[in-house]
Design a protein around this motif. Sequence first.
Motif, PDB file in Angstrom:
ATOM      1  N   THR A  53     -12.244  -0.673  -7.108  1.00  0.00           N
ATOM      2  CA  THR A  53     -11.538  -0.257  -5.893  1.00  0.00           C
ATOM      3  C   THR A  53     -12.262   0.876  -5.163  1.00  0.00           C
ATOM      4  OG1 THR A  53     -10.154   1.425  -6.976  1.00  0.00           O
ATOM      5  CG2 THR A  53      -9.339  -0.857  -7.001  1.00  0.00           C
ATOM      6  N   LEU A  54     -13.424   1.283  -5.651  1.00  0.00           N
ATOM      7  CA  LEU A  54     -14.110   2.449  -5.096  1.00  0.00           C
ATOM      8  C   LEU A  54     -14.384   2.312  -3.604  1.00  0.00           C
ATOM      9  CD1 LEU A  54     -15.366   5.215  -5.531  1.00  0.00           C
ATOM     10  CD2 LEU A  54     -17.474   4.066  -6.281  1.00  0.00           C
ATOM     11  N   ARG A  55     -14.945   1.211  -3.183  1.00  0.00           N
ATOM     12  CA  ARG A  55     -15.269   1.031  -1.761  1.00  0.00           C
ATOM     13  C   ARG A  55     -14.008   1.143  -0.905  1.00  0.00           C
ATOM     14  NH1 ARG A  55     -18.329  -4.288   0.314  1.00  0.00           N
ATOM     15  NH2 ARG A  55     -16.299  -5.236   0.146  1.00  0.00           N
ATOM     16  N   GLY A  56     -12.948   0.486  -1.304  1.00  0.00           N
ATOM     17  CA  GLY A  56     -11.699   0.547  -0.552  1.00  0.00           C
ATOM     18  C   GLY A  56     -11.111   1.951  -0.518  1.00  0.00           C
ATOM     19  N   ARG A  57     -11.201   2.668  -1.630  1.00  0.00           N
ATOM     20  CA  ARG A  57     -10.704   4.046  -1.664  1.00  0.00           C
ATOM     21  C   ARG A  57     -11.514   4.940  -0.733  1.00  0.00           C
ATOM     22  NH1 ARG A  57     -10.523   7.278  -6.062  1.00  0.00           N
ATOM     23  NH2 ARG A  57     -12.383   6.376  -6.957  1.00  0.00           N
ATOM     24  N   LEU A  58     -12.827   4.749  -0.726  1.00  0.00           N
ATOM     25  CA  LEU A  58     -13.682   5.531   0.166  1.00  0.00           C
ATOM     26  C   LEU A  58     -13.355   5.243   1.622  1.00  0.00           C
ATOM     27  CD1 LEU A  58     -17.160   5.211  -1.584  1.00  0.00           C
ATOM     28  CD2 LEU A  58     -15.691   7.224  -1.517  1.00  0.00           C
ATOM     29  N   GLU A  59     -13.219   3.984   1.968  1.00  0.00           N
ATOM     30  CA  GLU A  59     -12.926   3.625   3.355  1.00  0.00           C
ATOM     31  C   GLU A  59     -11.573   4.186   3.800  1.00  0.00           C
ATOM     32  OE1 GLU A  59     -15.591  -0.432   3.755  1.00  0.00           O
ATOM     33  OE2 GLU A  59     -13.474  -0.635   3.206  1.00  0.00           O
ATOM     34  N   ALA A  60     -10.575   4.106   2.936  1.00  0.00           N
ATOM     35  CA  ALA A  60      -9.249   4.643   3.280  1.00  0.00           C
ATOM     36  C   ALA A  60      -9.308   6.154   3.470  1.00  0.00           C
ATOM     37  CB  ALA A  60      -8.240   4.270   2.195  1.00  0.00           C
ATOM     38  N   ALA A  61      -9.999   6.853   2.575  1.00  0.00           N
ATOM     39  CA  ALA A  61     -10.098   8.312   2.675  1.00  0.00           C
ATOM     40  C   ALA A  61     -10.875   8.727   3.921  1.00  0.00           C
ATOM     41  CB  ALA A  61     -10.762   8.877   1.417  1.00  0.00           C
ATOM     42  N   LEU A  62     -11.932   8.012   4.249  1.00  0.00           N
ATOM     43  CA  LEU A  62     -12.715   8.323   5.446  1.00  0.00           C
ATOM     44  C   LEU A  62     -11.887   8.129   6.709  1.00  0.00           C
ATOM     45  CD1 LEU A  62     -16.042   6.679   4.285  1.00  0.00           C
ATOM     46  CD2 LEU A  62     -15.800   9.086   4.952  1.00  0.00           C
ATOM     47  N   GLU A  63     -11.136   7.040   6.772  1.00  0.00           N
ATOM     48  CA  GLU A  63     -10.310   6.805   7.960  1.00  0.00           C
ATOM     49  C   GLU A  63      -9.230   7.876   8.099  1.00  0.00           C
ATOM     50  OE1 GLU A  63      -7.976   3.311  10.403  1.00  0.00           O
ATOM     51  OE2 GLU A  63      -8.794   2.848   8.427  1.00  0.00           O
ATOM     52  N   THR A  64      -8.620   8.250   6.982  1.00  0.00           N
ATOM     53  CA  THR A  64      -7.601   9.299   7.021  1.00  0.00           C
ATOM     54  C   THR A  64      -8.204  10.621   7.482  1.00  0.00           C
ATOM     55  OG1 THR A  64      -6.300   8.238   5.286  1.00  0.00           O
ATOM     56  CG2 THR A  64      -5.945  10.608   5.615  1.00  0.00           C
ATOM     57  N   GLN A  65      -9.359  10.967   6.940  1.00  0.00           N
ATOM     58  CA  GLN A  65      -9.998  12.244   7.252  1.00  0.00           C
ATOM     59  C   GLN A  65     -10.534  12.318   8.679  1.00  0.00           C
ATOM     60  OE1 GLN A  65     -10.460  14.968   5.205  1.00  0.00           O
ATOM     61  NE2 GLN A  65     -11.709  16.127   6.637  1.00  0.00           N
ATOM     62  N   PHE A  66     -11.174  11.245   9.145  1.00  0.00           N
ATOM     63  CA  PHE A  66     -11.896  11.313  10.416  1.00  0.00           C
ATOM     64  C   PHE A  66     -11.207  10.575  11.568  1.00  0.00           C
ATOM     65  CE2 PHE A  66     -15.056  12.123   7.101  1.00  0.00           C
ATOM     66  CZ  PHE A  66     -15.448  13.390   7.501  1.00  0.00           C
TER      67      PHE A  66
END
Length: 173
Positions: A53-66
Amino acid sequence: MTFVALLHAVNLGARRKVPMAELRALLTGLGLREVRTYIQSGNAVFSADPDPTLRGRLEAALETQFGFPVPVTLRTAHAWQEAAADCPAHLRSEAVVVAFLRDPPDPARVAALRARDVTPERWEVIGQHLYQTVPDGVRTMKLSAAVIERVLGVGVTVRNERTVRAIAALLDT
């Protein structure tokens, strides 16, 4: 395990800004270790436990942050080193870029891409990487990331050979 994360289409203009210091802080906050970045184009190296799930977690966190979606392409350090070494010899006489494909391409779609005339550019797909010559420079590429993505039906992010080699060296440190 060590990973390379490539952020797609960030820091190219006034929009879609992802400062590398903020990216490092975000990744560290997600529990990733030994986080390093290379130049401003969204390249990160880090250690983490294997996690599908790493890629999905990264994408979700990036969208939330930026505040905008940021597609991420992941490679293990081993896969990155292979990609850095696998550029076909017949392409090395010119400047080369590597298109990192998020998923394996369908052979029929690769054949459809091969049917396009992109002369004088030459290219080759090896695994999840498309190696391409850019004799007239990256700004005038006929086989752009958008074309590759549309024809192959997979997400793509492109890095020049210098960046690929620099990240490979960073993985060795």
